[in-house]
Design an enzyme around this catalytic site. Sequence first.
Site, mmCIF file in Angstrom:
data_model
loop_
_atom_site.group_PDB
_atom_site.id
_atom_site.type_symbol
_atom_site.label_atom_id
_atom_site.label_comp_id
_atom_site.label_asym_id
_atom_site.label_seq_id
_atom_site.Cartn_x
_atom_site.Cartn_y
_atom_site.Cartn_z
ATOM 1 N N GLY A 346 23.146 -9.428 -9.741
ATOM 2 C CA GLY A 346 23.913 -10.294 -8.842
ATOM 3 C C GLY A 346 24.193 -9.614 -7.507
ATOM 4 O O GLY A 346 24.080 -10.230 -6.442
ATOM 5 N N TRP A 349 20.997 -9.341 -5.554
ATOM 6 C CA TRP A 349 20.599 -10.663 -5.046
ATOM 7 C C TRP A 349 21.227 -10.905 -3.678
ATOM 8 O O TRP A 349 20.627 -11.525 -2.800
ATOM 9 C CB TRP A 349 21.049 -11.745 -6.041
ATOM 10 C CG TRP A 349 20.786 -13.148 -5.584
ATOM 11 C CD1 TRP A 349 19.632 -13.854 -5.756
ATOM 12 C CD2 TRP A 349 21.690 -14.028 -4.904
ATOM 13 N NE1 TRP A 349 19.760 -15.107 -5.222
ATOM 14 C CE2 TRP A 349 21.013 -15.243 -4.684
ATOM 15 C CE3 TRP A 349 23.009 -13.910 -4.446
ATOM 16 C CZ2 TRP A 349 21.597 -16.336 -4.042
ATOM 17 C CZ3 TRP A 349 23.585 -14.993 -3.809
ATOM 18 C CH2 TRP A 349 22.881 -16.179 -3.612
ATOM 19 N N HIS A 350 22.457 -10.394 -3.502
ATOM 20 C CA HIS A 350 23.149 -10.657 -2.247
ATOM 21 C C HIS A 350 22.544 -9.914 -1.066
ATOM 22 O O HIS A 350 22.648 -10.357 0.064
ATOM 23 C CB HIS A 350 24.635 -10.292 -2.366
ATOM 24 C CG HIS A 350 25.437 -11.335 -3.062
ATOM 25 N ND1 HIS A 350 25.638 -11.313 -4.417
ATOM 26 C CD2 HIS A 350 26.049 -12.451 -2.609
ATOM 27 C CE1 HIS A 350 26.373 -12.368 -4.762
ATOM 28 N NE2 HIS A 350 26.635 -13.073 -3.687
ATOM 29 N N GLY A 351 21.942 -8.783 -1.312
ATOM 30 C CA GLY A 351 21.384 -8.065 -0.174
ATOM 31 C C GLY A 351 20.675 -6.796 -0.590
ATOM 32 O O GLY A 351 20.984 -6.207 -1.630
ATOM 33 N N PHE A 498 21.729 -14.507 2.707
ATOM 34 C CA PHE A 498 21.342 -14.167 1.340
ATOM 35 C C PHE A 498 20.210 -15.069 0.871
ATOM 36 O O PHE A 498 19.706 -14.935 -0.189
ATOM 37 C CB PHE A 498 22.536 -14.279 0.390
ATOM 38 C CG PHE A 498 23.714 -13.458 0.859
ATOM 39 C CD1 PHE A 498 23.509 -12.179 1.355
ATOM 40 C CD2 PHE A 498 24.987 -13.956 0.850
ATOM 41 C CE1 PHE A 498 24.572 -11.425 1.809
ATOM 42 C CE2 PHE A 498 26.062 -13.207 1.295
ATOM 43 C CZ PHE A 498 25.847 -11.936 1.777
#
Lengths: 498, 286
Positions: A346, A349-351, A498
Amino acid sequence: MQALLDLLTYQENMPFIFNSGRFLFFFSLLFAAYGLVVGHKTARLAYLTAFSLLFYYISSGGFLLLLLFCILFNFFFAQLLPPKEEEKSPPALLSLGILVNLSFLLYYKYANFFIGNLNGLGLDYPLIHNLVLPVGISFFTFQTISYLVDVRQGKIPAATSLLDFAFYLSFFPQLVAGPIVRAIDFLPQLGRKIYYRPAREEEANSKAFFLNKALLGTGLFLILKGLLKKALLADYLGQYVDLVFSQPEGQTALEALLGIYAYTIQIYGDFSGYSDMAIGIALLLGFELPDNFRRPYRALNITDFWRRWHISLSSWLRDYIYIPLGGNRKGPLKQYLFLMITMLVGGFWHGASWAFVFWGGMHGLGLMLHKAWKLWANRPKGKVWAVLAWVLNFHFVAFLWVYFRMGSFEGSNLLIGRLFTHWQAAQWEAFWLARPTVVVFLGLALLLHSFSDKDKQNMQNFFGQLPWAFQALIFLLALVLIFQFQSADVAPFIYFQF
Amino acid sequence: MRYYWQILGILILLWLGLFALAKIELPPSWSISFDAPGLRAWLQDEEVEEQAVRLPQSDSLVQEKEQKEDKTAAKSQQDSSSKYILLAGDSMIEHFKATIKKEARAHGHQIISCIWYGSHTTQWSKKKKLKELIKDYQPDIIFFSVGGNETLFRNIEDRRPYIRDIKAQAKGIPFIWIGPPNWKEDNGFNQILKEEIGDSCYYPSIELRNQLARKSDGAHPTRKASVIWAKAYLEWFAQQSAYKNHCWIWPSLPKAERRSYVKTELDSLLPQRALGHSVRILELNK
């Protein structure tokens, strides 16, 4: 005429966002003729798909071709994936489909991250220059993966109409920043009729969608609420956040603390405001999107926070990573491990940075500790305990946002370090005198966040009952407020990156 | 379709309202800038020498000491070589202006300075301030320094039309854009300035970035650093700018030396008109 065409053309450095005049023009154009096609399913879907593709073109230019490829690839690939019970498609086939979808995300989002880390180990690969992240790729990649998995598991049949699938994947309100809509929830909505009137008695059991006064009020109220959250609250506080985070070494303790609080509010207002607008706009067009936020800062523990924050992502991670790994079925220790893996994914996934991985890992650690606490300790009750739990949880979340926002450990630690070294009593009064609106906005945000569901429903009902001219006037007043408080710079949605 | 028409009605009213709003000049933006006068008063390492003008809260300009002087009298003091200088900008020039003033006055020029706290190019372009200043004071040359607040912006290309518009507002009056003294990496604003204003009318203050000490906010040059900045600028102005022969301000001269130039009238270093300024100042001081 040229100026009008420019409004509908991709412009680099000009994000195409819901709270812009360009989007108002786009939506007005769309809605003006929507009434002509809304009664006919194919015409309606073709019309909205065309506008959705135009929306993506205005947002991302040439990456429209990538979206078109994803639509075509996943539509036809899903036809090769009979349900698991039929034992016809090997798991490797599904893996191939997932890999193809992930490959674009890996390339555009993570290539330079991996190259940079390899170079850190002594290798010497050149970075890929001018690598631009296609807007919304993280969101529609997750949608296509969940679609292929659900088809393979027999939860839904593969879409039989390319138009239906293209509409599902490209539907513009949720295309670039979620909510992450599952095909299982959305595809069944496509075939139903849409009416802009209340249902008659004989239609009580009809499967058609009736946009009655209450739903219209809900849709408009969500758009208004989202607009104020994003363009007024988040963007205004964002101006202060930019100052604090761009110069952490120049901040006093109070400025740093209020900067952290301001970002905590900003990211919520920005993202939940976008989601509110997306849900409201979709509703006005006759489609229902899932809720994405449920007042997350009221959570008393981190597990509860993730049930309230970015629900479509957290439930996606739960259903497609955590549960397939084993979830809570293999004992507490493995559950903790699975939680950690899920949250690391997670975070990543954001960066593409270690700071995001750290952020995800710390949330994973928080979840593990909370699960262990629930298992081994008797949970104390009472209001004092609830307040303490809230304070602890809120600050845990808020302080981790620093790493999320800053993107580097050095800057984050510097800003947090200021909290412990630069306190002066005189700061309070001076800050209040110099930046009263920041304090007022922060207080207002916390106040609004404390409203109960019933309060919100009452406000929504009140707004829905107003004459439409008054509703328009309220929108206009909101726009004036936004114009007054906005910076000259366009503030794109945080989650666009994102 | 009742509610479909209702939504359309709201959209139409919204557009009408927006067109009406476009005709009204809204008050200056309430957006945040890094300027917060008073916030750092207790941390200020230096006392501000002069109270600067604060523009954005009210539509009227607060005039500085020299602005309060009788305009007619000021104009009458000008002769063929004396110039009327307008120095305008954001908070970065708070101390910078002190040195510019000192040097300009020393050479007989009149100077009006105007600081608009927290301003950026959008405001100077869209609002009438610069036009009004030019109209009211009819300067012979304009020193303009805005851009500090722009260093926080992402879509920096958007600034280009505003920069062009500001330049156009000068209407042919000699115009120098003093680039912002960046305290952080440039986001491309200086490059745009250079392209739009031209090398000879744009002073790259960014080159002094690492030489300028900052106040406790980490952004604004201290008073001492502002002296270095101002002197470097004046040196550039006198030697490299498009108007290097337009008016003479630099180098700085000690009072005694100035007086001796006047007395002896043997100034081989200075242009004749500069000598004239000094004579005039002495006459005025009598």
